[in-house]
Design an enzyme around this catalytic site. Structure first.
Site, mmCIF file in Angstrom:
data_model
loop_
_atom_site.group_PDB
_atom_site.id
_atom_site.type_symbol
_atom_site.label_atom_id
_atom_site.label_comp_id
_atom_site.label_asym_id
_atom_site.label_seq_id
_atom_site.Cartn_x
_atom_site.Cartn_y
_atom_site.Cartn_z
ATOM 1 N N ASP A 58 0.731 -1.151 -0.053
ATOM 2 C CA ASP A 58 -0.006 0.102 -0.065
ATOM 3 C C ASP A 58 0.977 1.432 -0.040
ATOM 4 O OD1 ASP A 58 -3.417 0.510 0.976
ATOM 5 O OD2 ASP A 58 -1.857 2.112 0.974
ATOM 6 N N ILE A 59 0.437 2.250 -0.731
ATOM 7 C CA ILE A 59 1.403 3.541 -0.947
ATOM 8 C C ILE A 59 1.281 4.359 0.361
ATOM 9 C CG2 ILE A 59 -0.496 4.956 -1.776
ATOM 10 C CD1 ILE A 59 1.638 6.040 -4.059
ATOM 11 N N GLY A 98 -15.327 3.318 3.909
ATOM 12 C CA GLY A 98 -14.124 3.996 3.226
ATOM 13 C C GLY A 98 -13.601 3.461 1.885
ATOM 14 N N GLN A 99 -14.160 2.669 1.314
ATOM 15 C CA GLN A 99 -13.587 2.013 0.111
ATOM 16 C C GLN A 99 -13.076 3.127 -0.928
ATOM 17 O OE1 GLN A 99 -15.990 -0.612 -2.321
ATOM 18 N NE2 GLN A 99 -14.144 -1.105 -3.752
ATOM 19 N N HIS A 135 -9.819 -5.291 -3.678
ATOM 20 C CA HIS A 135 -8.750 -5.751 -3.240
ATOM 21 C C HIS A 135 -9.001 -5.866 -1.492
ATOM 22 C CE1 HIS A 135 -10.075 -1.377 -2.771
ATOM 23 N NE2 HIS A 135 -9.215 -1.533 -1.529
HETATM 24 P P1 5GP Z 1 -9.569 1.186 -0.083
HETATM 25 O O1 5GP Z 1 -9.730 2.403 1.061
HETATM 26 O O2 5GP Z 1 -10.278 1.255 -1.134
HETATM 27 O O3 5GP Z 1 -10.056 0.047 1.183
HETATM 28 O O4 5GP Z 1 -8.122 0.962 -0.275
HETATM 29 C C1 5GP Z 1 -7.361 1.620 -1.088
HETATM 30 C C2 5GP Z 1 -5.973 1.565 -0.646
HETATM 31 O O5 5GP Z 1 -5.140 1.658 -1.969
HETATM 32 C C3 5GP Z 1 -5.387 2.608 0.031
HETATM 33 O O6 5GP Z 1 -5.139 2.252 1.179
HETATM 34 C C4 5GP Z 1 -4.605 3.319 -0.511
HETATM 35 O O7 5GP Z 1 -3.336 3.893 0.386
HETATM 36 C C5 5GP Z 1 -3.848 2.463 -1.767
HETATM 37 N N1 5GP Z 1 -3.545 2.949 -2.839
HETATM 38 C C6 5GP Z 1 -4.109 4.198 -3.415
HETATM 39 N N2 5GP Z 1 -3.711 4.477 -4.701
HETATM 40 C C7 5GP Z 1 -2.448 3.597 -4.652
HETATM 41 C C8 5GP Z 1 -1.461 3.610 -5.526
HETATM 42 O O8 5GP Z 1 -1.451 4.129 -6.646
HETATM 43 N N3 5GP Z 1 -0.336 2.486 -5.385
HETATM 44 C C9 5GP Z 1 -0.379 1.559 -4.122
HETATM 45 N N4 5GP Z 1 0.537 0.912 -3.879
HETATM 46 N N5 5GP Z 1 -1.509 1.922 -3.439
HETATM 47 C C10 5GP Z 1 -2.583 2.839 -3.618
#
Ligand code: 5GP
Ligand code: ZN
Length: 113
Positions: free
Chosen positions: A30-31, A93-94, A100
């Site tokens: 995760d970034i 918070g998706q 994923h």
């Molecule tokens: P969500 O909040 O949708 O469950 O998780 C999405 C995740 O993707 C977040 O934790 C965010 O930090 C990560 N993320 C968003 N953009 C990127 C990216 O460009 N590269 C990587 N490695 N992670 C990302």
């Protein structure tokens, strides 16, 4: 999906190191990590969320769990413990509309609330 971040990573269009890849999913860090180990297990196929899992695709979800366990082992956190999270929709918070699973570990994680 042309403007999907995770599809771009899958296609090699973003500067992102892929830790694991097979015919069904891939894994990146995760970034914006919220734990010492914070990985994302991502299906190759652009599936928006669990709501879009079609008939016959359920085994993909089981496979993602198996891959998460394998990556936890590689990261050295299989025995100390880890958490698997799939945020689904706005209340969770998706933020990326490509299914994923988060793999979190490496320290004591906060209680779920
Ligand atoms: P969500 O909040 O949708 O469950 O998780 C999405 C995740 O993707 C977040 O934790 C965010 O930090 C990560 N993320 C968003 N953009 C990127 C990216 O460009 N590269 C990587 N490695 N992670 C990302
Ligand atoms: Zn996508």
């Amino acid at each position: 999906m042309a403007d999907c971040i995770f599809c771009k990573v899958r296609n090699g269009e973003m500067d992102s190191h892929i830790l694991f890849r097979d015919d069904r999913c891939f894994v990146i860090r995760d970034i914006n990590p919220t734990a010492p180990t914070h990985l994302l297990i991502i299906p190759n196929q652009h599936i928006v969320s669990l709501a879009y899992i079609g008939p016959g695709q359920e085994p993909l979800i089981g496979h993602m769990f198996a891959v998460a366990e394998e990556l936890a082992r590689r990261e050295g956190i299989a025995l100390t413990g880890f958490r698997l999270v799939m945020n689904q929709g706005p209340d969770a918070g998706q933020s990326v509309s490509h299914l994923h699973m988060h793999l979190l570990g490496g320290n004591t994680l906060r209680d779920l609330g």
